[in-house]
Design a protein around this motif. Structure first.
Motif: not given
Length: 191
Positions: A40, A43-46
């Motif tokens: 997660p 996946q959350k890393s922008v």
């Protein structure tokens, strides 16, 4: 003599089979833990767009120079760069931005002020030595900050999943070798 050999062989096969199953179960548990913690975060890393940053200016801010509610008791490095055609504030990692938005780099050792200042000056000298470097930016147009190093990039994901994959493969190979050994011993006994 033959009966003792067969019994010893069965005990060895059983132990090897238990080892293989235990390795597979440990790998499955590790996959679950990594899937709920590391995946997660990845996946959350922008910060996905890699670009080249050019150093504009650096400044070491002491505790009395910083503005805000919580003033830290350590020196911090403030770095401006030009990235993706615009001015941006550079942060060492994603967590640095969450810890203090006024600091680009927070030293590791915060107990001793002089050691922390020496660490910050060393990082500042490295930035002046290499004025162009790779950094990561968010694909949003209005984002005015970039990250020097991603904590949750593809290399961390690969490193995290390497050992469970190695454990799973080893366990499956042990199970397959025990099953193959049993099949060959049955074939040999039938002849």
């Amino acid at each position: 003599m033959g009966k003792k050999l067969v019994m010893a062989q069965k005990r060895g096969e059983t132990r090897a089979l238990c080892l293989g199953v235990a390795m597979v179960v440990c790998a499955a548990i590790t996959y679950y833990i990594l899937g709920t913690t590391v995946l997660p975060l990845y996946q959350k890393s922008v910060w996905t767009q890699e670009s080249t940053c050019y150093l504009i200016e650096t400044n070491i801010k002491n505790c009395e120079e910083l503005e805000g509610k919580k003033v830290p008791q350590y020196p911090c490095l403030w770095v401006n760069v030009s990235a993706v055609g615009r001015w941006a504030m550079l942060y060492h990692t994603e967590d640095t931005r969450d810890q203090n938005q006024q600091c680009s780099y927070i030293p590791n050792n915060l107990d001793n002020y002089q050691t922390a200042l020496a660490d910050v000056e060393k990082v500042k000298a490295n930035f002046h030595k290499h004025r162009a470097f790779y950094c990561f930016s968010a694909p949003q147009v209005n984002e005015t900050s970039v990250v020097y190093r991603r904590l949750y990039g593809p290399h961390i994901l690969l490193f995290s999943f390497f050992w469970p994959t190695f454990l799973l493969t080893g366990g499956l190979l042990i199970i397959a070798m025990v099953k193959l050994n049993r099949s060959l011993s049955i074939l040999a006994a039938q002849k």
